[in-house]
Structures are given as C-alpha cells and as structure tokens.
Design a protein around this motif. Structure first.
Motif, PDB file in Angstrom:
ATOM      1  N   LEU A   1       0.718  -1.102  -0.158  1.00 40.90           N
ATOM      2  CA  LEU A   1       0.014  -0.033   0.027  1.00 40.90           C
ATOM      3  C   LEU A   1       0.791   1.311  -0.165  1.00 40.90           C
ATOM      4  O   LEU A   1       1.850   1.286   0.659  1.00 40.90           O
ATOM      5  CB  LEU A   1      -0.732   0.017   1.256  1.00 40.90           C
ATOM      6  CG  LEU A   1      -1.917  -1.278   1.690  1.00 40.90           C
ATOM      7  CD1 LEU A   1      -2.713  -1.018   2.750  1.00 40.90           C
ATOM      8  CD2 LEU A   1      -2.423  -1.547   0.458  1.00 40.90           C
ATOM      9  N   VAL A   2       0.471   2.135  -0.637  1.00 36.64           N
ATOM     10  CA  VAL A   2       1.157   3.463  -0.577  1.00 36.64           C
ATOM     11  C   VAL A   2       0.370   4.474   0.611  1.00 36.64           C
ATOM     12  O   VAL A   2      -1.105   4.677   0.184  1.00 36.64           O
ATOM     13  CB  VAL A   2       1.171   4.397  -1.840  1.00 36.64           C
ATOM     14  CG1 VAL A   2       1.906   5.715  -1.861  1.00 36.64           C
ATOM     15  CG2 VAL A   2       1.710   3.601  -3.020  1.00 36.64           C
TER      16      VAL A   2
ATOM     17  N   LYS B   1      -7.412  -7.283 -10.688  1.00 25.78           N
ATOM     18  CA  LYS B   1      -5.815  -7.204 -10.908  1.00 25.78           C
ATOM     19  C   LYS B   1      -5.679  -6.132 -12.123  1.00 25.78           C
ATOM     20  O   LYS B   1      -4.615  -5.360 -11.721  1.00 25.78           O
ATOM     21  CB  LYS B   1      -5.368  -8.637 -11.391  1.00 25.78           C
ATOM     22  CG  LYS B   1      -4.054  -8.791 -10.678  1.00 25.78           C
ATOM     23  CD  LYS B   1      -3.845 -10.404 -10.842  1.00 25.78           C
ATOM     24  CE  LYS B   1      -3.047 -10.886  -9.664  1.00 25.78           C
ATOM     25  NZ  LYS B   1      -3.021 -12.436  -9.843  1.00 25.78           N
TER      26      LYS B   1
ATOM     27  N   ASN C   1      -4.846   1.234  -2.917  1.00 23.08           N
ATOM     28  CA  ASN C   1      -4.819   0.515  -1.719  1.00 23.08           C
ATOM     29  C   ASN C   1      -5.974  -0.417  -1.214  1.00 23.08           C
ATOM     30  O   ASN C   1      -5.840  -1.513  -0.932  1.00 23.08           O
ATOM     31  CB  ASN C   1      -4.596   1.672  -0.464  1.00 23.08           C
ATOM     32  CG  ASN C   1      -3.363   2.120  -0.481  1.00 23.08           C
ATOM     33  OD1 ASN C   1      -2.340   1.740  -1.124  1.00 23.08           O
ATOM     34  ND2 ASN C   1      -3.241   3.325   0.431  1.00 23.08           N
TER      35      ASN C   1
ATOM     36  N   ILE D   1      -5.650  -3.481  -3.521  1.00 23.56           N
ATOM     37  CA  ILE D   1      -4.473  -4.273  -3.047  1.00 23.56           C
ATOM     38  C   ILE D   1      -4.989  -5.081  -1.958  1.00 23.56           C
ATOM     39  O   ILE D   1      -4.932  -6.166  -1.768  1.00 23.56           O
ATOM     40  CB  ILE D   1      -3.262  -3.441  -2.938  1.00 23.56           C
ATOM     41  CG1 ILE D   1      -2.750  -2.789  -4.026  1.00 23.56           C
ATOM     42  CG2 ILE D   1      -2.272  -4.219  -1.792  1.00 23.56           C
ATOM     43  CD1 ILE D   1      -1.506  -3.466  -4.652  1.00 23.56           C
ATOM     44  N   LYS D   2      -5.676  -4.457  -1.074  1.00 26.12           N
ATOM     45  CA  LYS D   2      -6.108  -5.189   0.114  1.00 26.12           C
ATOM     46  C   LYS D   2      -7.196  -6.459  -0.404  1.00 26.12           C
ATOM     47  O   LYS D   2      -7.245  -7.315   0.505  1.00 26.12           O
ATOM     48  CB  LYS D   2      -7.055  -4.145   1.167  1.00 26.12           C
ATOM     49  CG  LYS D   2      -5.680  -3.451   2.002  1.00 26.12           C
ATOM     50  CD  LYS D   2      -6.573  -2.470   2.992  1.00 26.12           C
ATOM     51  CE  LYS D   2      -6.589  -1.455   2.739  1.00 26.12           C
ATOM     52  NZ  LYS D   2      -7.170  -0.582   3.707  1.00 26.12           N
TER      53      LYS D   2
ATOM     54  N   ARG E   1      -5.387  -9.230  -1.590  1.00 30.91           N
ATOM     55  CA  ARG E   1      -4.765 -10.058  -0.400  1.00 30.91           C
ATOM     56  C   ARG E   1      -5.745 -10.842   0.391  1.00 30.91           C
ATOM     57  O   ARG E   1      -5.381 -12.019   0.655  1.00 30.91           O
ATOM     58  CB  ARG E   1      -4.214  -9.012   0.608  1.00 30.91           C
ATOM     59  CG  ARG E   1      -2.902  -8.382   0.009  1.00 30.91           C
ATOM     60  CD  ARG E   1      -2.357  -7.376   1.269  1.00 30.91           C
ATOM     61  NE  ARG E   1      -1.255  -6.492   0.858  1.00 30.91           N
ATOM     62  CZ  ARG E   1      -0.644  -5.723   1.576  1.00 30.91           C
ATOM     63  NH1 ARG E   1      -1.269  -5.185   2.726  1.00 30.91           N
ATOM     64  NH2 ARG E   1       0.322  -4.929   0.864  1.00 30.91           N
TER      65      ARG E   1
END
Lengths: 197, 197
Positions: free
Chosen positions: A174-175, B155, B184, B187-188, B191
């Motif tokens: 994460l940024v 993705k 973010n 991305i989370k 995951r």
C-alpha cells in the motif's frame, strides 16, 4: 538541550536492534552529520535523530504490547495495512521514553522519516533523505539523489518519495496517502521556484 | 434506459473533440464492448460510457466558462494542480447536459475513469481499464494488462493504477490521493482473495 550520552545510547540501541539495523542507524547518523554541516542544520539534533530514527524497527510488537501508542499517521486499525510505517511514529515515542529524547523537533523527524509530510523542517528533511541515501543503500538513481541532496534538498526529498512509491508499486505494498500528499506539496513548491527564477 | 442515438452523438462528439481524442473514444468504446461481453456487464451502458468518457477533454476551459461545475474530486482551487483529471468529473456533467445521458451509473463511470475509487462497480472498472488498454495505447506492461483484464479485472485495475502512478512520477505530475486510496483498496481486496483460497 540536555547532554546526550552517546556511548550509553549506542549500547542500548545495539542491544535492542539486530546488527543490520544498528549498522544502518550508525550510517544514517553519519549522513545526517554531513548533510547538516553542508546545509546549516543543528548537527547535534540531526545526529540524535539519525541514530534513533529506527529505534522501534523490528520491535513493533514488543513496544505496542508495552503500551506505546501510535499517532494520527497510523491508527490501530491501520497497523496491518502499513506494517513498514508503524516503526516511525512508534519510534518517536520510544526515543522519548526509552532513550530520553525530549526535543519535539527531533521526535517529529523520527515520526515523519518514512512518509514525510507537507512543510517539513530542515531537520526532518535531512533525516528523511539521509535514511534513504546512507552509503549502505542501493537502488536505481541513488547516486543522482546523493549528489543533489547537498545542492537541492527539496529535490532530493521528491526523488526519495518517488523511489519509495516505486518500491511500493513493485512490491504490491500500500502507498500511504500522506506520502503522495507530501510529494505533491514538494512538487508544487519546485514548480513555484521555477516560476520565480 | 431511453433510446440512445449513436449516430447523432458520434457526430456531436466528432465535432467537439480533436481527431486523436475522438479516435481514442471510439477504440475505448469498442474495448468496453468486448470487456462487457466477456465479464457480463450491461453492454449498452459500457458502450455509452466508453464513447463519452473523454467528452470534456481539451475543452475544460470552455465548459468551465459555460458554468459546468466540478465535484468533490476536483474543487475549484485544485484545477491547476490536477489538470489531467478535471475532464473526468467535468465530463460526467457534459455527458448529462450536452449528450443527454441520464443514468447515474454511466455518469459515475465517467467521473471516476481517471482516478478510480474504492468499491468501483463492474461498469466503472471496465471503463477505467478499457481507457488504458484500448489498442492505440502503448506503454510498458500493457500486453500483460490486456491479457489479465479479461480474466481478473481487479488485478487489471491495480496494474492500470500502477502505470498511472508511474507516469506521474516520471513526468513530475501530482498524484491525486484518490488514486492511491483506490489502489490500496484493491491491493487489500487481492490480499484477502489470496487468504480465502
């Protein structure tokens, strides 16, 4: 500023950190000294901040369990999301309570050494950049950043932020929004500089 | 959804945009159709959003002067900072008032086609990705993104965001905080997907 017992602090830090991080801390401290001399910052403060900037790294769990709090950068529910940043605000509290640092400007330099922030002080910028360019670091463009740090620190700050963001993209991390908010601040400042020349 | 007169809208858009942007709009529309068919999205809505996503691009000043407002992404004082983003929220308003689009989901897809946002709808993701992978686009990793878009759209969204952020770093542009907040989020989500497999 009260007398700082480097011998004692170094011993304590060596005990707490693993060897790799301790060596990085010493090198960051030295780069902080060089940058401070070149750029007219308080050498003593930069030296302490550089030495202690990572004092909570690798020890996040221990210090969180000891009851050290976090900050507005990392709230409790964000610890998992920003594992690599927790040590910075946490480190400021550890520097204060475990290493006896009282000066707010040194503690702020530790708090913001990973994300940066808008309107950083000279001390904050030096610690932020020194951490990224100390002689043990190796990544693309580092030689260019090492050079400009002594000439145009704001530009070096932007380049370090760019490198940090690129690293997050590559490693699927994460940024933290504060990183881009800080970078935007310095990009705008650079543009403004350009306009006044 | 009321009948949409493509012939008339295309004529109007061709008149308004320069040739390069009009051609890009047609290609984006076609990619939206392909992605929608593959991923089960409403083809008609994606087609309209793809065709009109850039309807305010290059015409920002004209439409601002005509009194079209902005949005919570770009407030008036941020227009100068985020020149490349203004056309997106502005475009949604132009699509509504000049091209007769009434559907909120289409307008949202136009509003967020540059920054993305957390929790995008399938339609929003398709327009966001189609804009970046239409056959006229050329940049590093694009072939990889074209491939995964049809298999794992989330993705592809992350990869497009990575490419956008990289482009901002290279060209010294500001990164809009919403871009990293959106990245973010995905991305989370990725995951979490990994954890449940």
């Amino acid at each position: 500023m009260k007398q700082f017992d480097y011998g004692k602090v170094k011993e304590q830090l060596k005990e707490a950190l693993d060897k790799k991080r301790y060596d990085h801390s010493i090198r960051t401290m030295r780069t902080c000294i060089e940058l401070s001399k070149a750029l007219g910052c308080d050498v003593e403060k930069a030296k302490i901040a550089g030495l202690l900037h990572d004092c909570a790294k690798g020890l996040e769990e221990k210090y969180l369990l000891m009851g050290y709090g976090l900050s507005d950068i990392i709230s409790t529910d964000l610890i998992d999301s920003y594992k690599a940043l927790v040590h910075s605000p946490l480190g400021a509290q550890v520097a204060q309570r475990e290493y006896g640092v009282e000066e707010e400007d040194i503690l702020n330099a530790i708090t913001y050494h990973t994300t940066g922030r808008e309107g950083m002080t000279l001390l904050e910028k030096i610690v932020f950049v020194a951490d990224a360019i100390e002689p043990g670091r190796m990544y693309e463009d580092i030689d260019k950043i090492r050079e400009i740090a002594f000439v145009d620190l704001d530009k070096a700050v932007i380049e370090v932020m760019n490198a940090n963001i690129r690293h997050c993209l590559q490693t699927k991390r994460l940024v933290h929004p504060l990183t881009v908010i800080s970078r935007n601040h310095y990009i705008k400042k650079e543009r403004f500089k350009g306009e006044t020349i």
